[in-house]
Design a protein around this motif. Structure first.
Motif, PDB file in Angstrom:
ATOM      1  N   PHE A  13      39.367  28.690  27.963  1.00  0.00           N
ATOM      2  CA  PHE A  13      38.398  29.404  27.442  1.00  0.00           C
ATOM      3  C   PHE A  13      39.039  31.005  28.402  1.00  0.00           C
ATOM      4  O   PHE A  13      39.688  30.885  28.948  1.00  0.00           O
ATOM      5  CB  PHE A  13      36.969  29.574  28.421  1.00  0.00           C
ATOM      6  CG  PHE A  13      37.170  29.405  29.707  1.00  0.00           C
ATOM      7  CD1 PHE A  13      36.770  30.422  30.044  1.00  0.00           C
ATOM      8  CD2 PHE A  13      37.151  27.887  30.566  1.00  0.00           C
ATOM      9  CE1 PHE A  13      36.075  30.516  31.624  1.00  0.00           C
ATOM     10  CE2 PHE A  13      37.261  27.953  31.683  1.00  0.00           C
ATOM     11  CZ  PHE A  13      36.678  29.745  32.373  1.00  0.00           C
ATOM     12  N   ALA A  14      38.565  31.816  27.633  1.00  0.00           N
ATOM     13  CA  ALA A  14      39.742  33.368  28.709  1.00  0.00           C
ATOM     14  C   ALA A  14      38.209  33.953  28.798  1.00  0.00           C
ATOM     15  O   ALA A  14      37.366  34.291  28.366  1.00  0.00           O
ATOM     16  CB  ALA A  14      39.895  33.779  27.471  1.00  0.00           C
ATOM     17  N   SER A  15      39.056  34.603  30.304  1.00  0.00           N
ATOM     18  CA  SER A  15      37.466  35.634  31.177  1.00  0.00           C
ATOM     19  C   SER A  15      38.480  36.890  30.951  1.00  0.00           C
ATOM     20  O   SER A  15      40.005  37.152  31.185  1.00  0.00           O
ATOM     21  CB  SER A  15      37.497  34.467  32.404  1.00  0.00           C
ATOM     22  OG  SER A  15      36.763  35.727  33.614  1.00  0.00           O
ATOM     23  N   THR A  16      37.729  37.538  30.569  1.00  0.00           N
ATOM     24  CA  THR A  16      38.629  39.570  30.236  1.00  0.00           C
ATOM     25  C   THR A  16      38.789  39.904  31.013  1.00  0.00           C
ATOM     26  O   THR A  16      38.230  41.281  30.773  1.00  0.00           O
ATOM     27  CB  THR A  16      38.554  39.280  28.781  1.00  0.00           C
ATOM     28  OG1 THR A  16      37.294  39.490  28.797  1.00  0.00           O
ATOM     29  CG2 THR A  16      39.364  38.105  28.061  1.00  0.00           C
ATOM     30  N   SER A  17      37.343  39.985  31.951  1.00  0.00           N
ATOM     31  CA  SER A  17      37.186  41.026  32.770  1.00  0.00           C
ATOM     32  C   SER A  17      36.813  40.400  34.337  1.00  0.00           C
ATOM     33  O   SER A  17      37.098  39.687  35.322  1.00  0.00           O
ATOM     34  CB  SER A  17      35.378  41.787  32.511  1.00  0.00           C
ATOM     35  OG  SER A  17      34.229  40.900  32.538  1.00  0.00           O
ATOM     36  N   ALA A  18      36.035  41.440  35.001  1.00  0.00           N
ATOM     37  CA  ALA A  18      36.160  40.958  36.556  1.00  0.00           C
ATOM     38  C   ALA A  18      34.662  41.788  37.464  1.00  0.00           C
ATOM     39  O   ALA A  18      34.097  42.846  37.021  1.00  0.00           O
ATOM     40  CB  ALA A  18      36.893  41.722  37.297  1.00  0.00           C
TER      41      ALA A  18
END
Length: 201
Positions: free
Chosen positions: A57-62
């Motif tokens: 999976f990819a996480s694209t913000s913080a």
């Protein structure tokens, strides 16, 4: 139309979000080193290998309280484990609640009214009523181009299947209707299935 992403698209909403669809949703459960549990949905998610079984999976913000990433990636960095829960149509409202930008001390299981259970092979929670849950050991976290873009890869070490989803020895998705992301604020439900045989079968 044609556009170069680096130059912008000129549309009111980013079309890239809706091009690669439908996307399965990985409902990622983690437990931090401090013992706090977290649950969050990610639509940049998929299975990537059979033997051994692996997912990504990819996480694209913080979040401002997580040093350039989100709770899920931060917890996995600390503990090396996570659990992917499959989202059924009946859980769409609960899934949406867990997508909120909650502070790190908030337990999204509690926030969404979801029962949790312990995993068998990793120290991590899972969604107790999910159609399937994949217990994973992190193998890599890859920093991608751009700000706060991280790809998490994991090997599946344990699999939970809900009994009512097993029919004649097969995992039957018609029993729970998987939820998928279409882009923007749009979702879809898998209700129609057909079979195709490969040319060499």
């Amino acid at each position: 139309m044609f556009y170069r992403p680096a130059n912008g698209h000129g549309l009111p909403h980013n079309p890239f979000n809706a091009i690669v669809t439908p996307r399965p949703i990985g409902w990622i459960a983690t437990r931090g080193a401090d013992g706090r549990d977290n649950l969050a949905p990610y639509s940049f998610f998929n299975a990537v290998a059979y033997t051994p079984p692996q997912v990504m999976f990819a996480s694209t913000s913080a979040k401002p309280d997580r040093d350039g990433t989100k709770d899920s990636v931060a917890n996995i960095r600390d503990t090396g484990v996570f659990c992917v829960n499959i989202v059924e149509h009946g859980a769409c409202d609960a899934m949406n609640v867990t997508s909120g930008p909650w502070p790190r001390e908030v337990d999204e299981f509690h926030q969404a009214g979801l029962a949790k259970a312990d995993c068998e092979t990793v120290d991590c929670p899972r969604v107790a009523g999910a159609p399937a849950s994949l217990e994973c050991r992190m193998t890599q976290i890859v920093e991608l181009e751009g700000t706060s873009n991280f790809l998490v890869l994991g090997e599946v070490t344990g699999i939970h299947l809900r009994d009512d989803c097993l029919v004649d020895g097969r995992f039957d998705v018609t029993r729970f209707q998987p939820l998928a992301r279409m882009g923007y604020r749009d979702y879809t439900v898998v209700r129609e299935i057909f079979e195709l045989k490969r040319p060499d079968e």
